[in-house]
Write an enzyme that holds these catalytic residues in place. Structure first.
Site, short mmCIF file in Angstrom:
data_model
loop_
_atom_site.label_atom_id
_atom_site.label_comp_id
_atom_site.label_asym_id
_atom_site.label_seq_id
_atom_site.Cartn_x
_atom_site.Cartn_y
_atom_site.Cartn_z
N TRP A 93 0.44 -2.39 10.47
CA TRP A 93 1.60 -2.50 9.07
C TRP A 93 1.25 -3.73 8.49
CZ3 TRP A 93 4.87 -6.02 8.01
CH2 TRP A 93 5.73 -7.07 8.29
N ASP A 94 1.65 -4.99 9.15
CA ASP A 94 0.91 -6.15 8.03
C ASP A 94 -0.88 -6.25 7.75
OD1 ASP A 94 0.67 -6.00 10.76
OD2 ASP A 94 1.12 -8.52 11.47
N HIS A 95 -1.59 -5.56 8.69
CA HIS A 95 -2.92 -5.45 8.63
C HIS A 95 -3.10 -4.73 7.10
CE1 HIS A 95 -3.65 -8.17 12.15
NE2 HIS A 95 -2.99 -7.24 12.68
#
Length: 115
Positions: A69-71
């Site tokens: 999710w961070d990417h």
């Protein structure tokens, strides 16, 4: 939580912000020392972050990914020109020496030296 409480007002007044992060990827002891400094960047630092309920519920949740999710949040499709605020001195720490994007060597080299 104090940092987020103070920054929440800034987010409410500035529609050009995507999120506030409590983490500074470059918050290394030799260069990060002022707990009052806050920076603005196109980069989403991740690790402990605050977004408005409106943004999270209506933009992020309907297409939230199963992994990384961070990417995903760093992609232009989500960011849409918005920026993030983050402190010079991190308010949280990366505690995992191993994970999907971390190994013990990298952790010891970089993250273990964060203020």
């Amino acid at each position: 939580l104090v940092f987020f409480a103070r920054m929440a007002n800034v987010m409410d007044e500035d529609a050009s912000l995507l999120a506030v992060s409590a983490y500074n990827d470059n918050g290394l002891a030799p260069i990060a020392s002022n707990a009052c400094h806050v920076y603005r960047s196109e980069w989403f630092p991740g690790l402990g972050w605050l977004a408005s309920r409106e943004l999270f519920v209506h933009e992020f949740l309907p297409k939230w990914p199963d992994t990384h999710w961070d990417h995903w949040l760093r992609a232009d499709e989500q960011r849409r020109g918005r920026e993030c605020l983050f402190p010079e001195v991190s308010r949280d720490k990366h505690i995992g020496e191993e994970g999907a994007n971390m190994d013990s060597t990298t952790f010891k080299r970089y993250d273990s030296h964060l203020v």
